[in-house]
Design an enzyme around this catalytic site. Structure first.
Site, short mmCIF file in Angstrom:
data_model
loop_
_atom_site.label_atom_id
_atom_site.label_comp_id
_atom_site.label_asym_id
_atom_site.label_seq_id
_atom_site.Cartn_x
_atom_site.Cartn_y
_atom_site.Cartn_z
N ASN A 42 0.83 -1.20 0.00
CA ASN A 42 0.00 0.00 0.00
C ASN A 42 0.87 1.25 0.00
O ASN A 42 1.95 1.29 0.60
CB ASN A 42 -1.01 -0.01 1.15
CG ASN A 42 -0.42 -0.27 2.51
OD1 ASN A 42 0.59 -0.95 2.65
ND2 ASN A 42 -1.04 0.28 3.55
N GLU A 44 0.27 5.15 0.76
CA GLU A 44 -0.66 6.15 1.28
C GLU A 44 -0.25 7.56 0.86
O GLU A 44 0.87 7.77 0.38
CB GLU A 44 -0.75 6.03 2.81
CG GLU A 44 -1.30 4.68 3.23
CD GLU A 44 -1.54 4.56 4.72
OE1 GLU A 44 -1.02 5.39 5.49
OE2 GLU A 44 -2.24 3.60 5.11
N CYS A 53 -4.08 0.75 -2.57
CA CYS A 53 -3.96 -0.51 -1.84
C CYS A 53 -2.92 -1.41 -2.50
O CYS A 53 -2.65 -1.29 -3.70
CB CYS A 53 -5.30 -1.24 -1.81
SG CYS A 53 -6.59 -0.42 -0.89
N GLU A 55 -3.06 -4.46 -3.42
CA GLU A 55 -3.57 -5.27 -4.52
C GLU A 55 -3.56 -4.50 -5.84
O GLU A 55 -3.17 -5.01 -6.88
CB GLU A 55 -5.02 -5.72 -4.23
CG GLU A 55 -5.17 -6.60 -3.01
CD GLU A 55 -5.45 -5.82 -1.73
OE1 GLU A 55 -4.85 -4.73 -1.55
OE2 GLU A 55 -6.24 -6.30 -0.92
N CYS A 86 -10.57 -4.43 0.10
CA CYS A 86 -11.65 -3.45 0.00
C CYS A 86 -12.46 -3.70 -1.28
O CYS A 86 -12.03 -4.40 -2.20
CB CYS A 86 -11.10 -2.03 0.03
SG CYS A 86 -10.35 -1.49 -1.51
N CYS A 89 -10.69 -2.84 -4.61
CA CYS A 89 -9.70 -3.84 -5.05
C CYS A 89 -10.39 -5.09 -5.59
O CYS A 89 -9.92 -5.69 -6.56
CB CYS A 89 -8.76 -4.19 -3.91
SG CYS A 89 -7.56 -2.89 -3.61
N1 THU Z 1 -5.18 -1.67 2.45
C1 THU Z 1 -4.61 -2.43 1.46
O1 THU Z 1 -3.55 -2.08 0.94
N2 THU Z 1 -5.22 -3.56 1.08
C2 THU Z 1 -6.35 -4.08 1.66
O2 THU Z 1 -6.80 -5.15 1.27
C3 THU Z 1 -7.02 -3.33 2.74
C4 THU Z 1 -6.44 -2.01 3.08
C5 THU Z 1 -4.48 -0.46 2.91
C6 THU Z 1 -5.08 0.85 2.52
C7 THU Z 1 -4.54 1.75 3.63
O3 THU Z 1 -3.24 2.17 3.29
C8 THU Z 1 -4.44 0.85 4.83
O4 THU Z 1 -4.43 -0.48 4.32
C9 THU Z 1 -5.57 1.01 5.83
O5 THU Z 1 -6.81 0.87 5.22
#
Ligand code: THU
Length: 130
Positions: A42, A44, A53, A55, A86, A89
């Site tokens: 991920n 941010e 994310c 994925e 999520c 994704c």
């Molecule tokens: N996140 C992902 O990268 N993949 C997921 O399947 C769920 C959430 C990340 C997004 C954000 O940076 C952090 O996790 C919290 O939601």
């Protein structure tokens, strides 16, 4: 399916997560049909909604390399129960027909079909019935 290999790569990639806001690190490893593996973590952003994310980062890396056919994806995080992708994704994974999804934490693995995670992902869209 050699899930061990994918899970190991996902954990390794998770270490590169850019997650200064949530401090929640996620790793993904995507197996392409040609045997190559594309990874993602991920990424941010201060403008939270721009966060990518793990994925979708993995999908983007593959597509940028010209690869669009996939067999499976493993997603890992250090959570109490295996992480749940999520909705965005799920839709993106479904777009590329990733058929099998493994969700894991340090001790547990759960395997799903994409169809189970997002039923009827694209049924009817742009389908002009006469
Ligand atoms: N996140 C992902 O990268 N993949 C997921 O399947 C769920 C959430 C990340 C997004 C954000 O940076 C952090 O996790 C919290 O939601």
């Amino acid at each position: 399916m050699n899930w061990d290999h994918l899970v190991e790569l996902a954990w390794k990639t998770r270490l590169n997560a850019h997650a200064p806001y949530s401090r929640f690190q996620v790793g993904a490893a995507l197996l392409a049909s040609d045997g190559r593996v594309f990874t993602g973590c991920n990424v941010e952003n201060l403008s939270y909604g721009l966060t990518m994310c793990a994925e979708r980062v993995a999908i983007g890396a593959a597509v940028a390399a010209g690869v669009t056919r996939f067999e499976a994806v493993a997603v890992v995080a250090d959570t109490g129960v295996p992480i749940s992708p999520c909705g965005a994704c799920r839709q993106v994974l479904a777009e590329f027909g990733v058929p099998r999804v493994l969700l894991a934490n340090r001790t547990e693995r759960m395997e799903f079909t994409m169809e189970a995670l997002l039923p009827r992902a694209s049924a009817g869209i742009l389908d002009r019935a006469l």
